[in-house]
Design a protein around this motif. Structure first.
Motif, PDB file in Angstrom:
ATOM      1  N   LEU A  22      38.398  34.464 -12.482  1.00  0.00           N
ATOM      2  CA  LEU A  22      39.000  33.268 -13.073  1.00  0.00           C
ATOM      3  C   LEU A  22      38.357  31.980 -12.575  1.00  0.00           C
ATOM      4  N   THR A  23      37.776  32.014 -11.367  1.00  0.00           N
ATOM      5  CA  THR A  23      37.110  30.799 -10.862  1.00  0.00           C
ATOM      6  C   THR A  23      35.871  30.448 -11.686  1.00  0.00           C
ATOM      7  N   THR A  24      35.370  31.386 -12.465  1.00  0.00           N
ATOM      8  CA  THR A  24      34.229  31.107 -13.338  1.00  0.00           C
ATOM      9  C   THR A  24      34.649  30.809 -14.769  1.00  0.00           C
ATOM     10  N   ILE A  25      35.886  31.207 -15.135  1.00  0.00           N
ATOM     11  CA  ILE A  25      36.343  31.061 -16.528  1.00  0.00           C
ATOM     12  C   ILE A  25      37.208  29.821 -16.731  1.00  0.00           C
ATOM     13  N   VAL A  26      38.120  29.563 -15.790  1.00  0.00           N
ATOM     14  CA  VAL A  26      39.096  28.486 -15.974  1.00  0.00           C
ATOM     15  C   VAL A  26      38.524  27.086 -15.765  1.00  0.00           C
ATOM     16  N   PRO A  27      37.733  26.809 -14.701  1.00  0.00           N
ATOM     17  CA  PRO A  27      37.275  25.438 -14.445  1.00  0.00           C
ATOM     18  C   PRO A  27      36.574  24.741 -15.612  1.00  0.00           C
ATOM     19  N   LEU A  44      31.884  26.605  -5.172  1.00  0.00           N
ATOM     20  CA  LEU A  44      32.142  27.109  -3.829  1.00  0.00           C
ATOM     21  C   LEU A  44      33.511  26.659  -3.331  1.00  0.00           C
ATOM     22  N   CYS A  45      33.829  25.398  -3.559  1.00  0.00           N
ATOM     23  CA  CYS A  45      35.132  24.869  -3.132  1.00  0.00           C
ATOM     24  C   CYS A  45      36.263  25.549  -3.893  1.00  0.00           C
ATOM     25  N   ILE A  46      36.105  25.665  -5.220  1.00  0.00           N
ATOM     26  CA  ILE A  46      37.143  26.282  -6.050  1.00  0.00           C
ATOM     27  C   ILE A  46      37.358  27.736  -5.653  1.00  0.00           C
ATOM     28  N   CYS A  47      36.259  28.457  -5.468  1.00  0.00           N
ATOM     29  CA  CYS A  47      36.351  29.878  -5.117  1.00  0.00           C
ATOM     30  C   CYS A  47      37.021  30.064  -3.757  1.00  0.00           C
ATOM     31  N   SER A  48      36.640  29.260  -2.776  1.00  0.00           N
ATOM     32  CA  SER A  48      37.226  29.372  -1.437  1.00  0.00           C
ATOM     33  C   SER A  48      38.725  29.076  -1.463  1.00  0.00           C
ATOM     34  N   ILE A  49      39.110  28.021  -2.189  1.00  0.00           N
ATOM     35  CA  ILE A  49      40.527  27.651  -2.266  1.00  0.00           C
ATOM     36  C   ILE A  49      41.321  28.718  -3.002  1.00  0.00           C
TER      37      ILE A  49
END
Length: 219
Positions: A22-27, A44-49
């Motif tokens: 979802l970190t690749t689809i939603v943003p 990187l920030c989105i995935c880590s969070i």
């Protein structure tokens, strides 16, 4: 070993894998010109969070290592603060190790640190959620025959896969292919991510396959 525990592990890993997807689809729906390669630092920030949030929620819901003792609120706050300190130290240590392995010392400091945060999220955070800031428990889990539950085995597999994935991700960087994913630290962070996802998939399958041979010592 109960099959229900394996199903709980499998469901937790499935949610974790979906969170990364979802970190690749939603943003892109909220951020203009977003892409994993083009805006890699943001990803990187989105995935880590996202992985951090999902891991904490899953730990609260599933409680893989429940304690029979009643814990006071003050003890919980102290434990949380210790976990934050350990996680920050882990980021610094990973940053230093990455630099020792050839990452730029002065240039791309932000990129290197965010990659270190991602690695800490895939490894240290997972340990903190499962074991807390108890270093002796960490040593026990990662020593030979130290696993006391399928969750410990899962921790071993996902941690090793993440680190090995990041290591393999460094191989294409010096090659003269001139690909956008060869820019530091894209290939390494993608390697760590693919390794983490592979570990999440492999762990429950390996545990189920070897469930009859796996025996655990009592805590």
């Amino acid at each position: 070993m109960k099959d229900t525990e394996i199903k709980r592990l499998l469901s937790a890993h499935f949610v974790s894998v979906m969170s990364i997807i979802l970190t690749t689809i939603v943003p892109p729906f909220f951020l203009e010109n977003f892409s994993v390669l083009g805006t890699h630092l943001i990803w990187l920030c989105i995935c880590s969070i996202c992985v951090t949030t999902v891991n904490i929620i899953l730990y609260i819901i599933l409680k893989p290592n429940p304690s029979s003792k009643r814990i006071s609120f003050a003890h919980k706050v102290t434990k949380f603060l210790k976990c934050c300190v350990v996680f920050f130290i882990s980021c610094i240590l990973f940053h230093g190790i990455i630099v020792l392995y050839g990452a730029p010392l002065i240039e791309s400091v932000l990129e290197t640190f965010l990659f270190a945060v991602l690695l800490s999220t895939f490894t240290t955070l997972h340990c903190l959620c499962m074991l807390g800031p108890n270093i002796q428990a960490w040593i026990r889990v990662f020593s030979k025959n130290g696993a006391m539950s399928i969750w410990d085995n899962s921790l071993q597999i996902t941690t090793m896969c993440s680190i090995v994935g990041a290591w393999f991700g460094a191989f294409p960087i010096p090659l003269d292919w001139d690909r956008p994913w060869q820019i530091w630290p894209i290939s390494c962070s993608l390697g760590a991510t693919f390794g983490y996802v592979a570990g999440l998939i492999i762990a429950p399958l390996w545990i189920y396959w070897n469930r009859k041979q796996l025996t655990y010592k009592s805590r």
